[in-house]
Each structure stands twice: as structure tokens, then as C-alpha cells.
Design an enzyme around this catalytic site. Structure first.
Site, PDB file in Angstrom:
ATOM      1  N   CYS A  56       7.767  42.660  34.374  1.00 35.12           N
ATOM      2  CA  CYS A  56       8.935  43.450  33.965  1.00 35.12           C
ATOM      3  C   CYS A  56      10.099  43.283  34.939  1.00 35.12           C
ATOM      4  O   CYS A  56      11.260  43.200  34.523  1.00 35.12           O
ATOM      5  CB  CYS A  56       8.568  44.919  33.827  1.00 35.12           C
ATOM      6  SG  CYS A  56       7.841  45.677  35.299  1.00 35.12           S
ATOM      7  N   HIS A 162       7.639  50.666  36.152  1.00 33.74           N
ATOM      8  CA  HIS A 162       8.261  49.716  35.225  1.00 33.74           C
ATOM      9  C   HIS A 162       9.703  49.454  35.645  1.00 33.74           C
ATOM     10  O   HIS A 162      10.343  50.304  36.273  1.00 33.74           O
ATOM     11  CB  HIS A 162       8.230  50.286  33.809  1.00 33.74           C
ATOM     12  CG  HIS A 162       8.601  49.312  32.741  1.00 33.74           C
ATOM     13  ND1 HIS A 162       7.960  48.101  32.576  1.00 33.74           N
ATOM     14  CD2 HIS A 162       9.564  49.353  31.775  1.00 33.74           C
ATOM     15  CE1 HIS A 162       8.486  47.451  31.556  1.00 33.74           C
ATOM     16  NE2 HIS A 162       9.474  48.182  31.061  1.00 33.74           N
ATOM     17  N   ASP A 180      14.187  48.092  27.180  1.00 33.25           N
ATOM     18  CA  ASP A 180      12.828  47.874  27.680  1.00 33.25           C
ATOM     19  C   ASP A 180      12.428  46.417  27.477  1.00 33.25           C
ATOM     20  O   ASP A 180      12.360  45.931  26.337  1.00 33.25           O
ATOM     21  CB  ASP A 180      11.861  48.796  26.947  1.00 33.25           C
ATOM     22  CG  ASP A 180      10.533  48.950  27.665  1.00 33.25           C
ATOM     23  OD1 ASP A 180      10.098  47.983  28.328  1.00 33.25           O
ATOM     24  OD2 ASP A 180       9.927  50.028  27.572  1.00 33.25           O
TER      25      ASP A 180
END
Length: 503
Positions: A56, A162, A180
Site C-alpha cells: 500500500c 494502511h 484506497d
């Protein structure tokens, strides 16, 4: 028949609002009308899904780098220069990131290595009001983007830490749009900014530090043109420590009386792996991408590199370094990068193998590659200045490929294959060039321990950047910023020492 495995997750709503829902679309339109979605357009143009479950941070950074039109300076695939997760392997091995993810501080380090300006804040170094100002700043322009490091649990989502970019802001509802990068899991979604702050204000168990956010924008100056410091090699920590910590102590403890003695002290204990630490920047291409011609863009970059090299060699410090390395009592003859008569064909083999590694997107050593053919050519057409072209055929046991390496000029005569015997002058930056640039880049405090006041002033005059040509000033300052960052990266200090923006 149902298949094993997971296909996405249901987005917990509230607290999040799906970007594609009716309410999400309404928020989007209102934010556009209020001018707080300006950063969205470039980000959405380069929106990507992380290629690994733990990528991520890398996906967020490569997305932002491409949105800012940062040139990686090396090719991704085919003729294209483009940031990809596989190219972000400077501050942490990709295999380690793949297994464990990446910390906030290491991602900041990666952003710096990529050549951008970074302002990084943990939540205990900022406030929610300041955060809101920064979100507004990046949402109302397209020249800066914000990456948030947060804990998913605050939003009732599965998972823990994240990273994702913030794509916009709705001032009336005080909500931020999270783009995201784990699109296989959750879609883009709006969240209350106060809740996002709460999600960032969680401790990362691996570093015992708070999470936070980073603002990334184009640098005021371009990355280094001719030299760069490498933190890929395992020895970089020792070299950085020697230059930044040990050299000042050595100069303070020794009774140095002249410039030659100063250089002797600095180079006496130079780590043998020093040659893997500072590199001259070569441009690598597949032979089929260029053939025997150079584009105007390639010619322009080589011309600028040539000018930087010339400016290095015109400094008074360079003359002292050359004299020292040529002296019979030089202590540096066992350091590979300091060889005064480097053999270009051997360099061709090494650099072409490194080029094959880069183009393959690998971060391992070049031991798997072998350069079976190598040659130095000179290209000259339409009255242009001759260009040095190192060519090689690289094999890895399965396939082979032809690579070209374009290098700036220097002052060493050579024989060019492909155009017969020649006195054409053209080479890569040699050891004395590299050392001069690095000495100029050392922080001024390095020399403060010299006891002889007259010698100290002489050293300061030699290493001062104040009167250097602009191109060389920028090159030296680029190296100095890299040294500063590497010092903070030592022993994971980058995860403990982010008390001020790394701008």
C-alpha cells in the site's frame, strides 16, 4: 460453483461513504463546486491498485510521483520512464516490504530518494487543525498531494496499518476522500476528517511511533544530474556513518597542518565498499530503442551532465584532490572507485549488467548477469559534439539483450570501436571527480574540528558552495540532502527522528 478466497469486502458505512454511492456522488459534486477537488484529477489519472497485499505504501507513493510528473530517470519497460512499485527499492528491500509492509519513516525516505520535496508529520508533531489546513492546501491545487498513514480499525474496516492518498475534501461536511489503493478490498470512500485524524493517531506497533501524514510536491530543484548516493548496497550505513560521524572526529583528533594532510585523514580509513555508495548517473537504454542515433532529449541531458562535470574539474578543490591521488604516498589506491585509469570496456560490462537488472525491475545483485560483448563507440552526426556510447550484450542464462549506456565526457583518450582508431576524448566521471563532489557535499561542520585557524579558513574557502556555478551548486546541495537523509536513516532513525519537515 463458489471459489475459495475473498472477493472484496463490504465497506462499513457509516462511518465511511462509498464514493460511487448517491451520497458519495453528491459530496463529490459539492466539493468540485467549492474548489476542493483540484488535486483529485491528477491523482485519479494515475490511480492504481497495489500489486501486493503489503504494497500500500509503494502503490500510494508511485501513484503520487506519477501524478506530479516526476521523471524517475530510468526506464520502466520498453522505452518508457515511469514509476512503478518495483522501482521503489531504495530504502527497504522489496522482498521485506512484500512480507512485512513498510514503515512511515521508510516511505518518507523512499519519497526523498525519488527526488520529491517531502513534509512529514506524525500526529504528535501536529494538530488536527494543522492537518485540516494541509488537506485543504492539497485539495485546492494540483502541485502537492497528501498520503495518510492510518489504522483501518478506526473505520471498522478489516486490517491494521494502511497507506493511501487523500483525493479531496468537502469543507461543509468536514470529510476527506480516501483513494484506497487496496481496490481489491475497498472502493474509494469519504470519511470524517476528525475520524481520519483519530485513525492516524494510533501507534504503529513495529516502530512504537505514531502514524501520520506526508505532503509530497515537486522539488524546487531537480534531482542530481551526475551523481547519486546509493542506499541499496548493504554497506551504505557504514559509509554514511564514516563520512558524517567519524571524519569530523578524526580531523579533531589529528594535528593537520596542510590540505594534503586533511585529505590523507579523510581518505585513510575510507571503507573499501565506498565505490558502491556514490555513483555517477548513467543513462541506460535497450539498443533497439535507440540504435545508432540519439534523440534531442538524450543529447540535451548529456550536454548538461558534461557541463556539471566540467564545473567540478574547474574547482580549486579538484586540483588538490588530483594532486593528492597522484602523489606517491596516496593511501587510496586500493579503493576501486579511485582508480585513475579506469578501463571503459570493463565499466561497460558492469554498467550494462546493472542496466539489465534495472530494466528487469530486480533489486538483487548483478551476479546473475554476464556481459559477453562490450564495446565503446563514438557517435557524431550533423556537426554535433561526439558522444560516448558504451554498448554491451548481456545474458542471464536464459536470454540476451543489447544495452547502450550514454556517458558524459571527460579528459581521457581512448579507441572507439565502430569508427576506427581515434583520439576522441570522452569518458565517465573518474574517481577524482566523484571525491571532489562528495567533499563539497559534506556539511560545513565536518571541518570545524581543525585546530589550525589558517588551514580551517583555507578549507572553508575550498568547500564553499557560495561561488560555485548554479548547476554545480544544485548538484552539491542534492548530494548534501541525500547525506542528511541517510544519516537519519541509520539504524531506523528515520522512524524516530521526524520532528521537523524533511523539506
Amino acid at each position: 460453483m463458489a471459489m475459495a478466497g475473498l472477493y472484496r469486502r463490504i465497506l462499513p458505512s457509516p462511518p465511511a461513504i462509498d464514493f460511487a454511492s448517491a451520497e458519495g456522488k453528491q459530496l463529490f459534486m459539492e466539493a468540485i463546486q467549492n474548489g476542493t477537488m483540484e488535486g483529485f484529477y491528477r491523482l485519479i489519472s494515475y490511480f492504481q491498485t497495489q500489486s501486493e497485499p503489503a504494497y500500500c505504501g509503494l502503490a500510494s507513493l508511485s501513484m503520487v510521483l506519477n501524478a506530479l510528473a516526476i521523471d524517475p530517470g530510468r526506464k520502466w519497460k520498453g522505452p518508457w520512464r515511469w514509476f512503478d512499485e518495483s522501482m521503489l527499492d531504495c530504502c527497504e528491500p522489496l522482498e521485506q516490504v512484500k512480507a512485512k509492509g513498510i514503515s512511515f519513516g521508510k516511505l518518507v525516505c523512499l519519497a526523498h530518494c525519488a527526488g520529491v520535496k517531502v513534509e512529514a508529520y506524525r500526529t504528535n508533531q501536529s494538530t488536527i487543525d494543522d492537518f485540516r489546513v494541509h488537506v485543504m492546501r492539497c485539495s485546492t491545487s494540483d502541485d502537492c498531494h497528501l498520503i495518510s498513514s492510518y489504522h483501518r480499525g478506526t473505520f471498522k474496516q478489516t486490517g491494521t496499518g494502511h497507506f493511501s492518498p487523500i483525493g479531496g475534501y468537502h469543507a461543509g461536511r468536514d470529510m476527506a476522500l480516501i483513494l484506497d489503493v487496496a481496490r481489491f478490498k475497498y472502493p474509494p470512500h469519504w470519511v470524517p476528517l476528525t475520524l481520519l485524524w483519530e485513525a492516524m493517531d494510533r501507534t504503529d506497533e513495529t516502530t512504537a511511533q505514531r502514524r501520520g501524514f506526508m505532503l509530497i510536491s515537486r522539488p524546487h530543484t531537480e534531482p542530481g544530474l551526475l551523481y547519486t548516493l546509493s542506499c541499496k548496497h548493504e554497506s551504505w550505513v557504514g559509509v554514511a556513518k564514516y563520512l558524517m560521524d567519524d571524519v569530523p572526529l578524526l580531523l579533531k583528533s589529528e594535528d593537520v597542518k596542510d590540505i594534503n594532510k586533511v585529505l590523507h585523514v579523510v581518505f585513510l580509513s575510507l571503507p573499501s565498499s565506498f565505490g558502491d555508495f556514490i555513483k555517477w548517473v548513467a543513462e541506460i537504454r535497450r539498443q533497439e530503442d535507440g540504435g545508432q542515433t540519439l534523440s534531442q532529449e538524450e543529447k540535451g541531458r548529456l550536454s548538461v551532465k558534461d557541463e556539471v562535470l566540467k564545473q567540478v574539474q574547474e574547482t580549486d578543490l579538484f586540483k588538490h584532490v588530483v594532486a593528492f591521488l597522484s602523489s606517491s604516498n596516496s593511501c587510496c589506491r586500493n579503493v576501486p572507485i579511485l582508480d585513475q585509469e579506469d578501463d571503459l570496456p570493463d565499466i561497460a560490462a558492469s554498467v550494462c549488467c546493472q542496466g539489465a537488472e534495472i530494466l528487469a525491475g530486480k533489486s538483487a545483485s548483478v551476479k546473475g548477469y554476464f556481459c559477453k560483448e562490450k564495446c565503446v563507440k563514438c557517435l557524431k552526426a550533423n556537426g554535433d559534439k561526439p558522444i560516448t556510447l558504451i554498448s554491451g550484450t548481456v545474458v542471464d542464462g536464459i536470454s540476451e539483450q543489447g544495452l547502450d549506456v550514454l556517458v558524459p565526457s571527460s579528459q581521457t583518450k581512448m579507441i572507439c570501436c565502430g569508427c576506427g582508431p581515434s583520439s576522441h576524448i570522452g569518458m565517465h566521471p573518474a574517481g577524482n571527480d566523484v571525491l571532489t563532489a562528495l567533499l563539497l557535499a559534506l556539511p560545513p561542520v565536518t571541518w570545524s574540528g581543525i585546530k589550525d585557524e589558517k588551514l580551517l579558513q583555507e578549507i572553508y574557502a575550498l568547500v564553499s558552495t557560495e561561488h560555485l556555478p548554479i548547476l554545480l551548486q544544485e548538484e552539491v546541495l542534492h548530494l548534501r540532502r541525500q547525506l542528511h537523509l541517510l544519516k537519519r536513516c541509520q539504524e531506523n532513525r528515520v522512524d524516530q527522528d521526524l520532528g521537523a519537515p524533511l523539506s
